[in-house]
Design a protein around this motif. Structure first.
Motif, PDB file in Angstrom:
ATOM      1  N   UNK A   7     -40.231  -5.121  25.204  1.00  0.00           N
ATOM      2  CA  UNK A   7     -40.904  -4.435  26.305  1.00  0.00           C
ATOM      3  C   UNK A   7     -40.491  -2.978  26.420  1.00  0.00           C
ATOM      4  N   UNK A   8     -39.185  -2.701  26.296  1.00  0.00           N
ATOM      5  CA  UNK A   8     -38.722  -1.313  26.361  1.00  0.00           C
ATOM      6  C   UNK A   8     -39.269  -0.492  25.200  1.00  0.00           C
ATOM      7  N   UNK A   9     -39.314  -1.075  24.010  1.00  0.00           N
ATOM      8  CA  UNK A   9     -39.875  -0.365  22.861  1.00  0.00           C
ATOM      9  C   UNK A   9     -41.369  -0.143  23.017  1.00  0.00           C
ATOM     10  N   UNK A  10     -42.030  -1.033  23.715  1.00  0.00           N
ATOM     11  CA  UNK A  10     -43.483  -0.923  23.875  1.00  0.00           C
ATOM     12  C   UNK A  10     -43.886   0.070  24.959  1.00  0.00           C
ATOM     13  N   UNK A  11     -42.947   0.515  25.771  1.00  0.00           N
ATOM     14  CA  UNK A  11     -43.274   1.393  26.903  1.00  0.00           C
ATOM     15  C   UNK A  11     -43.434   2.847  26.498  1.00  0.00           C
ATOM     16  N   UNK A  12     -43.305   3.140  25.245  1.00  0.00           N
ATOM     17  CA  UNK A  12     -43.488   4.515  24.800  1.00  0.00           C
ATOM     18  C   UNK A  12     -42.284   5.015  24.048  1.00  0.00           C
ATOM     19  N   UNK A  13     -42.508   5.954  23.147  1.00  0.00           N
ATOM     20  CA  UNK A  13     -41.432   6.454  22.303  1.00  0.00           C
ATOM     21  C   UNK A  13     -40.375   7.176  23.139  1.00  0.00           C
ATOM     22  N   UNK A  14     -40.779   7.788  24.248  1.00  0.00           N
ATOM     23  CA  UNK A  14     -39.813   8.480  25.102  1.00  0.00           C
ATOM     24  C   UNK A  14     -38.805   7.495  25.694  1.00  0.00           C
ATOM     25  N   UNK A  15     -39.304   6.372  26.230  1.00  0.00           N
ATOM     26  CA  UNK A  15     -38.424   5.355  26.804  1.00  0.00           C
ATOM     27  C   UNK A  15     -37.567   4.729  25.720  1.00  0.00           C
ATOM     28  N   UNK A  16     -38.171   4.441  24.586  1.00  0.00           N
ATOM     29  CA  UNK A  16     -37.451   3.795  23.490  1.00  0.00           C
ATOM     30  C   UNK A  16     -36.258   4.626  23.041  1.00  0.00           C
ATOM     31  N   UNK A  17     -36.471   5.925  22.832  1.00  0.00           N
ATOM     32  CA  UNK A  17     -35.372   6.769  22.372  1.00  0.00           C
ATOM     33  C   UNK A  17     -34.363   7.033  23.485  1.00  0.00           C
ATOM     34  N   UNK A  18     -34.788   7.083  24.734  1.00  0.00           N
ATOM     35  CA  UNK A  18     -33.840   7.269  25.831  1.00  0.00           C
ATOM     36  C   UNK A  18     -32.872   6.083  25.892  1.00  0.00           C
ATOM     37  N   UNK A  19     -33.410   4.857  25.788  1.00  0.00           N
ATOM     38  CA  UNK A  19     -32.563   3.662  25.792  1.00  0.00           C
ATOM     39  C   UNK A  19     -31.640   3.665  24.576  1.00  0.00           C
ATOM     40  N   UNK A  20     -32.176   4.067  23.425  1.00  0.00           N
ATOM     41  CA  UNK A  20     -31.376   4.117  22.204  1.00  0.00           C
ATOM     42  C   UNK A  20     -30.184   5.053  22.366  1.00  0.00           C
ATOM     43  N   UNK A  21     -30.416   6.233  22.914  1.00  0.00           N
ATOM     44  CA  UNK A  21     -29.327   7.203  23.101  1.00  0.00           C
ATOM     45  C   UNK A  21     -28.275   6.654  24.046  1.00  0.00           C
ATOM     46  N   UNK A  22     -28.714   6.054  25.159  1.00  0.00           N
ATOM     47  CA  UNK A  22     -27.772   5.552  26.173  1.00  0.00           C
ATOM     48  C   UNK A  22     -26.887   4.449  25.600  1.00  0.00           C
ATOM     49  N   UNK A  23     -27.502   3.411  24.990  1.00  0.00           N
ATOM     50  CA  UNK A  23     -26.692   2.279  24.527  1.00  0.00           C
ATOM     51  C   UNK A  23     -25.841   2.663  23.320  1.00  0.00           C
ATOM     52  N   UNK A  24     -26.319   3.589  22.506  1.00  0.00           N
ATOM     53  CA  UNK A  24     -25.518   4.032  21.358  1.00  0.00           C
ATOM     54  C   UNK A  24     -24.290   4.797  21.826  1.00  0.00           C
ATOM     55  N   UNK A  25     -24.466   5.705  22.790  1.00  0.00           N
ATOM     56  CA  UNK A  25     -23.317   6.450  23.320  1.00  0.00           C
ATOM     57  C   UNK A  25     -22.318   5.509  23.995  1.00  0.00           C
ATOM     58  N   UNK A  26     -22.816   4.503  24.695  1.00  0.00           N
ATOM     59  CA  UNK A  26     -21.923   3.519  25.317  1.00  0.00           C
ATOM     60  C   UNK A  26     -21.108   2.773  24.267  1.00  0.00           C
ATOM     61  N   UNK A  27     -21.782   2.332  23.209  1.00  0.00           N
ATOM     62  CA  UNK A  27     -21.090   1.580  22.159  1.00  0.00           C
ATOM     63  C   UNK A  27     -20.041   2.449  21.465  1.00  0.00           C
TER      64      UNK A  27
END
Length: 514
Positions: A156-176
């Motif tokens: 669902x997050x990936x389907x909401x648009x490339x902007x949302x997808x990359x924002x989530x990617x940046x957040x969880x990657x920085x957390x990890x």
């Protein structure tokens, strides 16, 4: 549609304007987003999997094996950094091989990556489910529900648009990444490398790994064989960085940003990988293990990590105590979620590109009218991965399927990846040899030598995968996947290809070369 026939016995249909209008993507990603996508796809491997190499190589064998695999990945990523801006299409490895070796070469390479990208998130969500089962104390039979919830949320997050997808990617990657750095810093007061990391020896009679209670054992307890046997496990520290070219058509400037994103990601992973390799086994970790005779013993350090499914979590327990186990379990989930989200992005674009070109059914590449994301491909890949897991789960009697999912399915994904590395190295060499006039905004500093090293190391690693009976079982699954794909393409797909950007580029340059 008009029809044209080309090499390899394939037929191209020239679609109307609306075909590509229904399959548009949106450009958004810059260097930071691409870096996060590459690192995020890999980072779950820093949390588990790599450490099993201690059992076959000891710390020294794993260390040298990691250097060798890092060289392979540097050769691969530098090759990709050259090919991606020269052929900036969503197809990635498939589109590179399509130009180099024709439609069948492109298809075979595409199927290898398809196996990797569809199965890897399925196995990751299995491990997510096991952690969530422990955190929320749900029954083992509830695990498939966690899988379904995981796919619904992150597809669902990936389907909401490339902007949302990359924002989530940046957040969880920085957390990890932050979690790994905190772990290494927290481990410094407990660090005793000689005692804990070097506590593996070889039994003189059986050759099996044994714990040396006082540590300070040999650097290479299993000799050269231990180095080679550790190669498949070292792969975990870098597996999936190669997915970045799949974001080429969603990159703001792929000719400039793609090489930077790929190489920054690779150097980040090298740094994180060696930090974890040094700090994780060098602290007073304790685990209880039970042997075949039912005898339970307490093991320590690197020897303990050689059988652990959660090495970073074991490390945090050694530092902060077991009372914080539930809170610490979320640490591991963070790393798994980062890779789960990033690889869902990858399989969506990979299926989309093969579908848009006609190798897979055309309907799979239709994008959302507003968000411009390949929603059908995202859902289809999730359904296939989840279906494989559910079939295995119920066919094998529920929780008993865990070793198969965590072993055989994962090995299928790894074998698909290694085979694709072999093909991508050969692709780079062929492009340099046969198509020297293709415009290359970036050139690999290692050139054909780097690609050749990638091919050689990939072949050696595949050889040691095949030496493992568990890996051999996974190869049967890969062969079946390939058989079904080839039957479909030979009987139908090759007759319905479309002049997508990567196909048009390939046909133009191959005809020009001829």
């Amino acid at each position: 549609m008009d029809e044209r026939r080309h090499e390899g016995g394939v037929s191209y249909h020239i679609p109307g304007k609306d075909y590509f209008e229904d399959r548009e993507l949106r450009r958004h990603a810059g260097v930071l987003s691409l870096w996060a996508l590459g690192v995020g796809a890999v980072i779950s491997g820093e949390f588990s999997g790599w450490n099993l190499g201690f059992t076959v190589g000891g710390w020294g064998g794993m260390f040298v094996g990691t250097i060798i695999i890092a060289i392979m990945y540097l050769g691969l990523t530098y090759s990709i950094a050259e090919m991606s801006p020269a052929l900036p299409h969503t197809g990635g490895a498939y589109s590179f091989a399509r130009t180099a070796f024709g439609p069948w070469g492109g298809f075979i390479t595409g199927v290898a990556e398809n196996i990797e990208y569809v199965l890897t998130p399925a196995v990751i969500v299995y491990f997510v489910g096991t952690y969530l089962t422990a955190i929320f104390e749900t029954p083992a039979a509830f695990q498939p529900v966690w899988w379904i919830i995981g796919y619904i949320i992150f597809v669902g997050l990936n389907a909401r648009g490339v902007e949302v997808s990359f924002m989530v990617t940046i957040i969880v990657t920085l957390l990890a990444i932050g979690i790994l750095i905190i772990f290494c810093v927290s481990a410094i007061p407990f660090f005793d490398f000689g005692k804990y990391a070097m506590n593996i020896g070889a039994d003189p009679s059986t050759g099996a790994a044994v714990e040396l209670p006082e540590g300070h054992g040999p650097f290479l307890p299993f000799g050269m064989h231990g180095i080679l046997a550790s190669l498949p496990f070292a792969v975990w520290l870098f597996l999936a960085i190669e997915q970045l070219p799949l974001a080429a058509e969603e990159s703001a400037d792929p000719r400039r940003d793609m090489p930077k994103g790929i190489m920054l990601g690779m150097f980040t992973l090298i740094a994180l990988g060696f930090l974890v390799l040094v700090f994780n086994p060098a602290i007073p970790i304790e685990r209880e293990v039970t042997n075949a005779a039912g005898i339970t013993t307490t093991v320590h350090g690197a020897f303990a990590l050689g059988t652990s499914g959660e090495p970073i979590l074991d490390g945090f327990r050694a530092i902060f105590g077991s009372n914080a186990a539930k809170a610490l379990a979320w640490v591991a989930v963070t790393g798994l979620v980062a890779s789960f989200h990033a690889i869902i992005f990858a399989y969506g674009r990979q299926i989309y590109s093969l579908s848009r070109a006609g190798y897979f059914p055309h309907f799979l590449s239709v994008t959302h009218g507003t968000h411009k994301t390949p929603n059908i491909a995202l859902v289809a890949g999730g359904v296939v991965g989840l279906a494989v897991m559910l079939i295995v789960w119920f066919a094998m009697g529920g929780d008993a399927a865990g070793p198969f999912i965590g072993g055989v399915l994962l090995n299928m994904a790894v074998f698909g990846a290694m085979f694709s590395y072999l093909l991508q190295g050969l692709t780079f060499i062929q492009l340099r040899r046969r198509f020297p006039k293709i415009e290359r905004p970036y050139r690999s500093p290692f050139g054909v030598v780097g690609a050749t090293l990638t091919v050689i190391i990939a072949i050696v690693t595949i050889g040691f995968q095949l030496a493992d009976p568990v890996y051999r079982t996974g190869i049967i699954g890969v062969a079946l996947w390939y058989a079904l794909a080839i039957i479909y393409f030979a009987a139908y797909g090759r007759k319905t290809l479309v002049f997508s950007p990567e196909e048009e580029f390939a046909v133009k340059h191959r005809e020009g070369a001829i």
